[in-house]
Enzyme design. Structure first.
Site, short mmCIF file in Angstrom:
data_model
loop_
_atom_site.label_atom_id
_atom_site.label_comp_id
_atom_site.label_asym_id
_atom_site.label_seq_id
_atom_site.Cartn_x
_atom_site.Cartn_y
_atom_site.Cartn_z
N SER A 1 100.82 -78.41 68.77
CA SER A 1 101.78 -78.93 69.74
C SER A 1 101.43 -80.40 69.98
O SER A 1 100.33 -80.84 69.67
CB SER A 1 101.70 -78.15 71.06
OG SER A 1 102.11 -76.81 70.88
N HIS B 1 112.57 -80.19 71.62
CA HIS B 1 111.73 -79.44 72.56
C HIS B 1 110.76 -78.53 71.82
O HIS B 1 110.05 -77.74 72.44
CB HIS B 1 112.60 -78.62 73.52
CG HIS B 1 113.04 -77.28 73.00
ND1 HIS B 1 113.61 -77.09 71.76
CD2 HIS B 1 112.99 -76.05 73.57
CE1 HIS B 1 113.89 -75.81 71.59
NE2 HIS B 1 113.53 -75.15 72.67
N GLY B 2 110.74 -78.61 70.51
CA GLY B 2 109.83 -77.80 69.71
C GLY B 2 110.10 -78.02 68.24
O GLY B 2 110.75 -78.99 67.85
N PHE C 1 105.98 -68.57 76.79
CA PHE C 1 104.55 -68.31 76.59
C PHE C 1 103.71 -69.08 77.60
O PHE C 1 104.17 -70.03 78.24
CB PHE C 1 104.12 -68.71 75.18
CG PHE C 1 104.28 -70.19 74.87
CD1 PHE C 1 103.32 -71.12 75.25
CD2 PHE C 1 105.39 -70.65 74.19
CE1 PHE C 1 103.46 -72.47 74.98
CE2 PHE C 1 105.55 -72.01 73.90
CZ PHE C 1 104.58 -72.92 74.30
N VAL C 2 102.46 -68.65 77.70
CA VAL C 2 101.38 -69.46 78.26
C VAL C 2 100.34 -69.58 77.14
O VAL C 2 99.97 -68.57 76.53
CB VAL C 2 100.74 -68.81 79.50
CG1 VAL C 2 99.45 -69.53 79.88
CG2 VAL C 2 101.72 -68.82 80.67
N GLU C 3 99.91 -70.79 76.85
CA GLU C 3 98.99 -70.97 75.72
C GLU C 3 97.83 -71.88 76.11
O GLU C 3 98.04 -72.97 76.66
CB GLU C 3 99.74 -71.57 74.52
CG GLU C 3 98.89 -71.66 73.26
CD GLU C 3 99.75 -71.99 72.04
OE1 GLU C 3 100.25 -71.04 71.41
OE2 GLU C 3 99.91 -73.19 71.74
N HIS D 1 114.08 -78.66 79.55
CA HIS D 1 114.78 -78.90 78.29
C HIS D 1 116.03 -78.02 78.17
O HIS D 1 116.53 -77.82 77.06
CB HIS D 1 113.85 -78.72 77.08
CG HIS D 1 113.14 -77.40 77.00
ND1 HIS D 1 111.77 -77.31 76.84
CD2 HIS D 1 113.59 -76.13 77.05
CE1 HIS D 1 111.42 -76.04 76.79
NE2 HIS D 1 112.52 -75.30 76.90
N HIS E 1 105.50 -72.35 79.17
CA HIS E 1 106.90 -72.47 78.75
C HIS E 1 107.68 -71.30 79.33
O HIS E 1 107.53 -70.16 78.89
CB HIS E 1 106.98 -72.46 77.22
CG HIS E 1 108.39 -72.45 76.69
ND1 HIS E 1 108.72 -71.93 75.46
CD2 HIS E 1 109.55 -72.91 77.21
CE1 HIS E 1 110.02 -72.06 75.25
NE2 HIS E 1 110.55 -72.64 76.30
#
EC number: 6.5.1.-
Length: 466
Positions: A375, A392-393, A223-225, A340, A253
């Site tokens: 996040s 990583h999440g 994604f781009v957020e 990651h 990401h």
């Protein structure tokens, strides 16, 4: 009977001993052992445990090469082959290509913008449309030369930057700023590569190349957020990062795309083909490379890793090219870019991180939730028991197929409002907040265990998914 007791009984029938204390699961099967840091409130899947022990058991007949230990972070869940959220440490002469698979150097970067949310919100429709065109509709002109790729793979990122043609996107780029930002990319000095491992198409006899995947986000959970700095917990570290409360930031990401698939699949196939003749295949179906072949793989992996870095760089510059005309300024700065999904040689070992983030003492790390959850920017604490890593999440709670088959995907009760811009409606179901664990307990258990320290909490605003 507790959930863990039931799982413990099932694992016992598979020959796996298990125990749970201090938020840590400990598993043993024959000579292999593994540990998983996970709060009792979050799910633990039998398949993921078996996958982790399979990697802890990898061996290579005829070589003095072995797995030292296997650990997993709280985003732990099953993967296609390797469990996500795992770190496997081997001797320095051994690699397991399947441990990181084909999404080599999948990673994240965080970009500050210098724009407050109140100002950005006034231009939301313009900004959304500009980013939608660039990120989802292939409105990009990113020329590269065969010489640029040779410089990238044989010399590194600074040589690549110096060799770029002054055409297309590169006419708009602040090259001096980009050169400074190369120093904020973690791990570049630990990776080596050679152009002979790259796809031949990168060296076609043409003056200009425009690779189809360069500057693309990719599918799945990439994604781009746009996010907003919601709260700051360590003001000194936030100041060092250049973050202010209420500021809009950009999280990216993605990874090495088709180059990672090319390199990763060749590595997996090579490990299988190199298994000693006459030796019975391992029951797990996992194969390792050692000595010279391991070195060759790491060099090939470096090709995909460097491509992933320039992919994230190009995405950054595409975002900046959309941002600047709308706000008539560009004060954006790279805070961190880190991998990651990569093998790095650290402390006399090869650390295979599959969906796990390096978290050395004082090192920035990024831990996203879902697109309906916070996040986090955190600082690593360099915990050796957890192999200098963190999650990583938040980690998936439901597989994509199950989410895809649901008529709807309602958010968790604690999910934040979310907006996703995508061309594929199935993404809204596959990646809905309900597909992921809540991130807060993932952060809390790692902070309590001494893996990380919180710096800033980031609230999702607009997510772009291919």
């Amino acid at each position: 009977m507790s959930t863990f007791t039931r799982l413990q009984k099932r694992l016992s029938r598979l020959g796996i001993d298990s125990e749970y204390r201090n938020a840590t699961y400990r598993f043993r099967r024959h000579q292999a052992e593994a540990q998983v840091l996970l709060p009792e409130t979050l799910p633990l899947e039998e398949k993921a445990v078996q996958q982790l022990l399979d990697f802890a058991s990898v061996y290579l007949p005829g070589h003095d090469a072995r797995v030292h230990c296997a650990r997993a972070t709280p985003d732990f869940h099953p993967g296609a082959i390797a469990p996500v959220g795992s770190i496997v440490a081997t001797t320095p002469n051994m690699v397991i290509p399947a441990a990181i698979g084909t999404d080599i150097n999948c990673g994240m970067r965080l970009l500050s913008t210098g724009i407050h949310y109140a100002e950005a919100r006034e231009r939301q429709s313009e900004l959304t449309e500009a980013l939608r065109r660039r990120l989802l509709f292939d409105r990009r002109d990113v020329p590269v030369t065969p010489q640029s790729f040779s410089a990238l793979f044989d010399e590194g990122l600074p040589a690549w930057l110096a060799s770029l043609p002054q055409l297309g996107l590169w006419r708009e780029v602040d090259l001096a700023r980009l050169a400074v930002e190369l120093n904020r990319i973690a791990g570049t000095d630990a990776v080596r590569s050679h152009a002979r491992h790259a796809p031949a198409a990168f060296f076609a006899p043409r003056d200009i190349l425009r690779p189809a995947s360069l500057g693309t986000v990719g599918s799945g959970n990439h994604f781009v957020e746009l996010q907003v700095v919601d709260a700051i917990f360590d003001r000194h570290a936030a100041y060092r990062a250049g973050l202010r409360e209420g500021e809009v930031v950009v999280m990216i990401h993605t990874g090495s795309r088709d180059v990672g698939f090319y390199v990763g699949q060749r590595g997996i196939d090579s490990a299988r083909a190199s298994w000693p003749a006459g030796e019975k295949y391992p029951a797990s179906g996992l194969f390792a490379l050692a000595d010279r072949q391991a070195d060759e793989y790491l060099e090939a992996m470096g090709v995909a890793a460097r491509y992933a870095w320039i992919n994230r760089i190009v995405l950054t510059e595409l975002i900046r090219s959309a941002w600047q005309p709308i706000f008539a300024r560009d004060d954006s700065k790279l805070i961190v870019d880190l991998s990651h999904n990569i093998i790095l040689q650290e402390r006399g070992m090869n650390l295979h991180r599959k969906g796990a983030t390096p978290a050395g003492a004082g090192q920035f790390a990024l831990i996203p939730g879902s697109m309906g959850d916070y996040s986090w920017l955190v600082a690593g604490q360099g915990h050796p028991d957890w192999l200098w890593s963190c999650s990583h999440g938040a980690g998936r709670a439901e597989r994509r197929q199950r989410m895809r088959n649901r008529a709807d995907a309602p958010p968790r009760p604690d999910a934040l409002p979310w907006q996703c811009i995508t061309l594929k409606e199935e993404r809204l179901r596959e990646e809905a907040p309900a597909a992921y664990k809540p991130v807060t307990p993932v952060i809390e258990v790692q902070e309590q265990a001494g893996l990380i320290q919180r710096i800033a909490r980031l609230r999702p605003w607009i997510t772009f998914k291919a």
